[in-house]
Write an enzyme that holds these catalytic residues in place. Structure first.
Site, PDB file in Angstrom:
ATOM      1  N   HIS A 198       0.707  -1.045   0.041  1.00  0.00           N
ATOM      2  CA  HIS A 198       0.016  -0.060  -0.068  1.00  0.00           C
ATOM      3  C   HIS A 198       1.024   0.969   0.011  1.00  0.00           C
ATOM      4  CE1 HIS A 198      -3.932  -1.918   1.344  1.00  0.00           C
ATOM      5  NE2 HIS A 198      -3.955  -1.991  -0.103  1.00  0.00           N
ATOM      6  N   ARG A 305     -12.895  -5.509 -13.357  1.00  0.00           N
ATOM      7  CA  ARG A 305     -12.761  -6.276 -12.213  1.00  0.00           C
ATOM      8  C   ARG A 305     -13.624  -5.929 -11.037  1.00  0.00           C
ATOM      9  NH1 ARG A 305      -7.052  -6.403 -14.244  1.00  0.00           N
ATOM     10  NH2 ARG A 305      -6.480  -8.374 -14.613  1.00  0.00           N
ATOM     11  N   ARG A 341     -17.209  -7.682 -15.663  1.00  0.00           N
ATOM     12  CA  ARG A 341     -17.017  -8.687 -15.371  1.00  0.00           C
ATOM     13  C   ARG A 341     -17.422  -9.098 -14.149  1.00  0.00           C
ATOM     14  NH1 ARG A 341     -11.049 -11.470 -14.641  1.00  0.00           N
ATOM     15  NH2 ARG A 341     -11.063 -10.385 -12.789  1.00  0.00           N
ATOM     16  N   GLU A 442     -10.202 -18.625 -20.305  1.00  0.00           N
ATOM     17  CA  GLU A 442      -8.971 -18.464 -19.426  1.00  0.00           C
ATOM     18  C   GLU A 442      -8.923 -19.878 -18.925  1.00  0.00           C
ATOM     19  OE1 GLU A 442      -9.357 -15.655 -16.388  1.00  0.00           O
ATOM     20  OE2 GLU A 442     -11.466 -16.194 -16.111  1.00  0.00           O
ATOM     21  N   ASN A 465      -3.702 -14.284 -18.671  1.00  0.00           N
ATOM     22  CA  ASN A 465      -3.027 -14.324 -17.346  1.00  0.00           C
ATOM     23  C   ASN A 465      -3.218 -15.908 -16.626  1.00  0.00           C
ATOM     24  OD1 ASN A 465      -2.677 -11.728 -17.677  1.00  0.00           O
ATOM     25  ND2 ASN A 465      -4.060 -11.078 -16.094  1.00  0.00           N
ATOM     26  N   ASP A 466      -4.590 -16.023 -16.758  1.00  0.00           N
ATOM     27  CA  ASP A 466      -4.855 -17.367 -16.097  1.00  0.00           C
ATOM     28  C   ASP A 466      -4.666 -18.502 -17.233  1.00  0.00           C
ATOM     29  OD1 ASP A 466      -5.869 -17.426 -13.270  1.00  0.00           O
ATOM     30  OD2 ASP A 466      -7.400 -16.140 -14.014  1.00  0.00           O
ATOM     31  N   ARG A 476       1.063 -18.154 -11.467  1.00  0.00           N
ATOM     32  CA  ARG A 476       1.402 -16.966 -11.947  1.00  0.00           C
ATOM     33  C   ARG A 476       1.904 -16.048 -10.942  1.00  0.00           C
ATOM     34  NH1 ARG A 476      -4.570 -14.459 -13.288  1.00  0.00           N
ATOM     35  NH2 ARG A 476      -4.117 -12.274 -12.413  1.00  0.00           N
ATOM     36  N   CYS A 513      -7.717  -9.725 -22.532  1.00  0.00           N
ATOM     37  CA  CYS A 513      -7.614  -8.782 -21.521  1.00  0.00           C
ATOM     38  C   CYS A 513      -6.721  -9.020 -20.661  1.00  0.00           C
ATOM     39  CB  CYS A 513      -8.917  -8.452 -20.912  1.00  0.00           C
ATOM     40  SG  CYS A 513      -9.996 -10.014 -20.336  1.00  0.00           S
TER      41      CYS A 513
HETATM   42  C1  PEP Z   1      -6.826 -13.156 -16.849  1.00  0.00           C
HETATM   43  O1  PEP Z   1      -6.741 -14.102 -16.337  1.00  0.00           O
HETATM   44  O2  PEP Z   1      -6.113 -13.072 -17.684  1.00  0.00           O
HETATM   45  C2  PEP Z   1      -7.527 -11.847 -16.456  1.00  0.00           C
HETATM   46  C3  PEP Z   1      -7.869 -11.008 -17.278  1.00  0.00           C
HETATM   47  O3  PEP Z   1      -8.166 -12.083 -15.191  1.00  0.00           O
HETATM   48  P1  PEP Z   1      -7.368 -11.723 -13.729  1.00  0.00           P
HETATM   49  O4  PEP Z   1      -6.392 -11.262 -14.130  1.00  0.00           O
HETATM   50  O5  PEP Z   1      -8.407 -10.787 -13.028  1.00  0.00           O
HETATM   51  O6  PEP Z   1      -7.549 -12.976 -13.360  1.00  0.00           O
HETATM   52 MG    MG Z   2      -8.472 -14.570 -14.677  1.00  0.00          MG
END
Ligand code: PEP
Ligand code: MG
Length: 588
Positions: A198, A305, A341, A442, A465-466, A476, A513
């Site tokens: 923070h 998000r 989302r 994802e 990302n996932d 990750r 995304c």
């Molecule tokens: C992803 O998984 O790529 C994504 C955009 O969602 P988050 O990073 O919120 O899991």
């Molecule tokens: Mg995700």
């Protein structure tokens, strides 16, 4: 350990807030408060508890004052950081335990507060989760303040600094960062911490360069030492030579002028030289961030998000509260798309209030999270769906479901969307009847069999990302296996191609995304693979737009064809880097 006078020495940490600063060190000592320990009589116990109540009240007022200052001088989001501090003061488990300890040990209240507080801090610090570890630092901040109010001993405040300094410390807490006048703070360097601390978030929003995770740096450095801080690359140089200062001075100027040139692109369309349009959207975590998206020239929001409305909140937002937030974002976007989302709680994103309870699991990333959890907690999900639907009259709102693994989940989610619509109709409330809904792709099963999802989706949004973490079985957030996290892995590229081709065949739009969407080096490849949109953090929108405007779709398609043929991701990266450097060199 010491250094020869004027010997230049470079140290490496984590780049946490960008910028370059040069100046004298102010070393913040880690002064431990002396906590008096003494026995008390039974007859004094009530008086001790009363003293505790009063200290809690004073501490609460002090934190509220700091919060108000930050709200006025920095912003609403940063002020909200202190909600977590206020929550600690309301934590009945912690307060109750301190009082019980006082009753059983028969010692003064400072002793029990110190002991119970440190047990909590210790427990948080052991958790293998960066976010929760950082909460230990919030707890430490509040505890120091509370103990200082009980003992009357002063905390080291930074308001007295007379000239600008580079602040060096083992750790800084948000209230310390916030107590320094911006004109007196050149940079922050800490031994511990991460990009999500923070204190660092506050530094970033104050535009103060910061480097964290520096090991034992605060033991090497002395008051008034001369240092140069490079918040872009996470370097700190003690006794920088004239040559180094010249090099960094130039670098700083270049970065600033680059940013200025890129910012001029914000109002231009995102189209390749041969006329192929790619929507560049923003990822946001609250409705206020929609303003920044507009300022940076986003074509809309590709990912809101919403779970962040539940994390760090004192209570879960009601349907009306959510409606307000979604409507505000939609209005700010002035008709541009807003993809909301639905709640993606679980995994690394745990709620801090007790309204939503996600059980502890041994493998939360493969467990009860996101849509799985929402389909069970229908009331919570319907609440959110109704709020989104009601807000849909204020703009082009679309709904996106996270962590869809297959067709039946997607159908159940859409069925509940119809239930939410009929509930609103019964009440005579307005909404957009033909609101679009889509699946996040994802999870590997959804990606590979995405043809089974087309019929029930108005769009796909690939969460790389996932997707990458599940495809390569690489956490990750774990730096020990970070080298395996490879967006250019042949398996990942093939799957991206399958999803994008399937969407095209099914005549629905598809975008990305995940973080790769905001990496200007990756963008030509993603465009060549066939994305319709890319959604990213607002701050990188100008650089991505520059790349899109300075390539042709044909070049992007050639890069994608090359990448799909190549087995070695390092080779692909080399070609992408050459391409990127070539385009960037044309900017000067
Ligand atoms: C992803 O998984 O790529 C994504 C955009 O969602 P988050 O990073 O919120 O899991
Ligand atoms: Mg995700």
């Amino acid at each position: 350990m010491g250094l020869e006078p004027s010997e230049e020495k470079e140290f490496k940490g984590i780049a946490a807030s960008p910028g370059i600063a040069h100046g004298e060190v102010y070393l913040l000592s880690e002064k431990e408060l002396t906590v008096p320990r003494y026995k008390i009589e039974d007859s004094q116990k009530d008086a001790e508890i009363k003293r505790f109540d009063e200290a809690l009240l004073v501490t609460r007022r002090q934190i509220q004052t700091i919060q108000e200052e930050i709200r006025k001088n920095i912003g609403e989001d940063e002020a909200r950081i202190f909600d977590a501090h206020l929550l600690v003061l309301e934590d009945q488990a912690l307060i109750g335990e301190a009082i019980r300890e006082l009753e059983t040990n028969g010692e003064n209240i400072e002793t029990s507060v110190w002991e119970v507080g440190h047990r909590y801090i210790e427990a948080f610090s052991q958790i293998d989760d960066e976010y929760l570890r950082e909460r230990a630092s919030d707890l430490k901040d509040v505890l120091r303040r509370l103990l200082s109010n009980l003992t009357g001993e002063n905390l080291e405040q930074l308001g007295h600094l007379e000239k600008a300094h580079v602040l060096v410390a083992r750790d800084v807490v948000p209230s310390q960062t916030a107590s320094v006048d911006r004109s007196k703070l050149l940079a922050i360097v800490t031994d511990v911490g991460s990009k999500t601390s923070h204190a660092v978030i506050v530094a970033r929003s104050m535009n103060v360069p910061a480097v964290v995770g520096m090991g034992d740096f605060s033991k090497v450095i002395k008051h008034a030492d001369d240092v140069l801080v490079d918040g872009y690359d996470g370097k700190v140089i003690i006794n920088p030579s004239e040559k180094t200062l010249f090099k960094y001075g130039k670098l700083d100027e270049e970065r600033k002028s680059l940013q200025q040139r890129l910012i001029r692109l914000t109002n231009l369309p995102s189209v390749t030289r041969d006329g192929h349009a790619v929507s560049l959207m923003a990822n946001i975590e609250n409705s206020e961030e929609a303003h920044q998206a507009m300022v940076m020239g986003a074509d809309g929001v590709g990912l809101f998000r919403t779970e962040y409305l539940f994390i760090n909140a004192r209570h879960s937002p009601s349907e009306d509260e959510q409606f307000e937030m979604y409507s505000a974002a939609a209005k700010t976007l002035e008709g541009k798309p807003l993809v909301i989302r639905t709640i993606d709680l679980g995994g690394d994103k745990m709620p801090t209030n007790s309204d939503v309870v996600i059980p502890n699991e041994s493998n939360p990333f493969l467990g009860y999270r996101a849509i799985r959890f929402c389909l069970d907690f229908e009331d919570l999900f319907l609440n959110q769906l109704r709020a989104i639907l009601r807000a849909s009259v204020f703009g082009d709102i679309r709904i996106m479901y996270p962590m869809i693994s297959g067709r039946s989940e997607l159908r159940q989610a859409n069925r509940l969307l119809e239930v939410a619509k009929s509930q609103l109709k019964e009440k005579g409330l307005e909404f957009n009847e033909s609101i679009k809904s889509g699946a996040m792709i994802e999870i590997p099963s959804a990606a590979i069999a995405c043809d089974t999802l087309v019929e029930d989706s108005d769009f796909f949004s690939i969460g790389t990302n996932d997707l990458i973490q599940y495809m390569i079985a690489v956490d990750r957030m774990n730096d020990r296996v970070a080298h395996l996290y490879d967006p250019l892995h042949p398996a990942v590229l093939r799957v991206l191609k399958t999803v994008l081709d399937t969407a095209k065949k099914g005549k629905i739009e598809a975008g990305i995304c995940g973080e790769v969407a905001g990496d200007p080096i990756m963008v030509p490849l993603l465009v060549g693979l066939g994305v319709d949109s890319l959604s990213m953090s607002s701050s990188v929108l100008p650089s991505v737009k520059y790349v899109v405007q300075n390539m042709t779709y044909a070049e992007a398609q050639n890069l994608a064809a090359m990448a799909l043929e190549e087995d070695y991701s390092a080779k692909i990266m080399e070609t992408l880097l050459d391409f990127y450097n070539d385009r960037m060199s044309q900017l000067y």
